[in-house]
Design a protein around this motif. Structure first.
Motif, short mmCIF file in Angstrom:
data_model
loop_
_atom_site.label_atom_id
_atom_site.label_comp_id
_atom_site.label_asym_id
_atom_site.label_seq_id
_atom_site.Cartn_x
_atom_site.Cartn_y
_atom_site.Cartn_z
N ILE A 70 0.84 -1.20 0.00
CA ILE A 70 0.00 0.00 0.00
C ILE A 70 0.87 1.25 0.00
O ILE A 70 0.55 2.24 -0.66
CB ILE A 70 -1.00 -0.02 1.17
N ARG A 71 2.00 1.20 0.68
CA ARG A 71 2.94 2.34 0.64
C ARG A 71 3.42 2.54 -0.79
O ARG A 71 3.45 3.66 -1.29
CB ARG A 71 4.12 2.08 1.59
N PHE A 72 3.78 1.46 -1.48
CA PHE A 72 4.21 1.56 -2.87
C PHE A 72 3.08 2.08 -3.75
O PHE A 72 3.28 2.98 -4.56
CB PHE A 72 4.70 0.20 -3.39
N TYR A 73 1.89 1.52 -3.58
CA TYR A 73 0.76 1.94 -4.42
C TYR A 73 0.40 3.40 -4.16
O TYR A 73 -0.11 4.09 -5.03
CB TYR A 73 -0.45 1.02 -4.20
N GLY A 74 0.69 3.87 -2.94
CA GLY A 74 0.46 5.27 -2.60
C GLY A 74 1.29 6.22 -3.45
O GLY A 74 0.91 7.38 -3.64
N TYR A 110 -3.40 6.08 4.11
CA TYR A 110 -2.51 4.91 4.27
C TYR A 110 -2.91 4.03 5.45
O TYR A 110 -3.13 2.83 5.30
CB TYR A 110 -1.05 5.38 4.43
N GLY A 111 -3.00 4.57 6.64
CA GLY A 111 -3.32 3.78 7.84
C GLY A 111 -4.66 3.09 7.74
O GLY A 111 -4.80 1.90 8.05
N GLN A 112 -5.65 3.84 7.28
CA GLN A 112 -6.99 3.27 7.16
C GLN A 112 -7.01 2.16 6.10
O GLN A 112 -7.66 1.12 6.29
CB GLN A 112 -8.01 4.35 6.76
N ALA A 148 -6.20 -5.26 5.59
CA ALA A 148 -5.72 -6.34 6.47
C ALA A 148 -6.89 -7.12 7.05
O ALA A 148 -6.86 -8.36 7.10
CB ALA A 148 -4.84 -5.77 7.58
N VAL A 149 -7.93 -6.41 7.47
CA VAL A 149 -9.12 -7.09 8.00
C VAL A 149 -9.76 -7.94 6.90
O VAL A 149 -10.08 -9.11 7.11
CB VAL A 149 -10.12 -6.07 8.58
N TYR A 187 -12.45 5.39 -1.11
CA TYR A 187 -11.98 5.09 -2.46
C TYR A 187 -12.98 4.17 -3.13
O TYR A 187 -12.95 2.96 -2.92
CB TYR A 187 -10.59 4.44 -2.38
N LEU A 188 -13.87 4.73 -3.92
CA LEU A 188 -14.91 3.94 -4.58
C LEU A 188 -14.47 3.61 -6.00
O LEU A 188 -14.09 4.48 -6.77
CB LEU A 188 -16.23 4.72 -4.62
#
Length: 159
Positions: A42-46, A56-58, A64-65, A119-120
């Motif tokens: 997700i950091r990379f995709y960011g 990022y955190g959310q 992860a869930v 993000y829809l």
């Protein structure tokens, strides 16, 4: 090597069984690896999509869930598949597994709905649809299996 007439079906069944077991094992391990590497991916995709950087955190938490729930669904499938291989599929544990799979599917729908506020995408909507259907299917199939187990137990007592 030639197979005996009528044995082709058994050979195909064995191949399908081996392939299915391999796929479930690969999806289980792959799901764990993907879920564990989410902070990095997700950091990379960011760097490619600013919303993933902004949330990022959310995003890490929600994915992860979802990943954990998907791995749990595969775990339940592996347990059901093991009972099929043992030729003992109409058991209460499979009813419980199907019910859990339905619950996990509905929880993925909930997590995906929360994520859609950040993000829809059309893929997110498809995910919701697929897991609603999977959840309903699992819950209905659990009821079918429950009735089959009840009939089986009653029949076993009769004999």
């Amino acid at each position: 090597m030639e197979t005996a007439p009528g044995n082709e079906e058994a050979v195909m069944k064995d191949r399908l069984t081996i392939f299915t077991k391999w796929m479930l094992d690969a999806m289980f391990v792959g799901g764990i690896l993907v879920t564990l590497t989410l902070p990095f991916s997700i950091r990379f995709y960011g760097t490619l999509d600013s919303r993933f950087d902004q949330y990022y955190g959310q995003m890490v938490l929600l994915f992860a869930v979802s990943g954990l729930l998907a791995v749990l669904i595969i775990w339940e499938l592996k347990k059901i598949f093991a009972s099929v291989l043992a030729d003992d599929c109409f058991v209460r544990t499979n009813v419980e597994s199907l019910n859990r799979m339905g619950t996990y599917s509905f929880l993925i729908v909930l997590v995906s709905a929360v994520r859609s506020f950040m993000y829809l995408t059309p893929a997110a909507l498809m995910t919701v649809l697929v897991f609603v259907v999977a959840g309903l299917f699992s819950k209905v199939l659990a009821q079918v299996f429950d009735r089959a187990v009840t009939y089986k137990l009653e029949n076993d007592l009769t004999i």
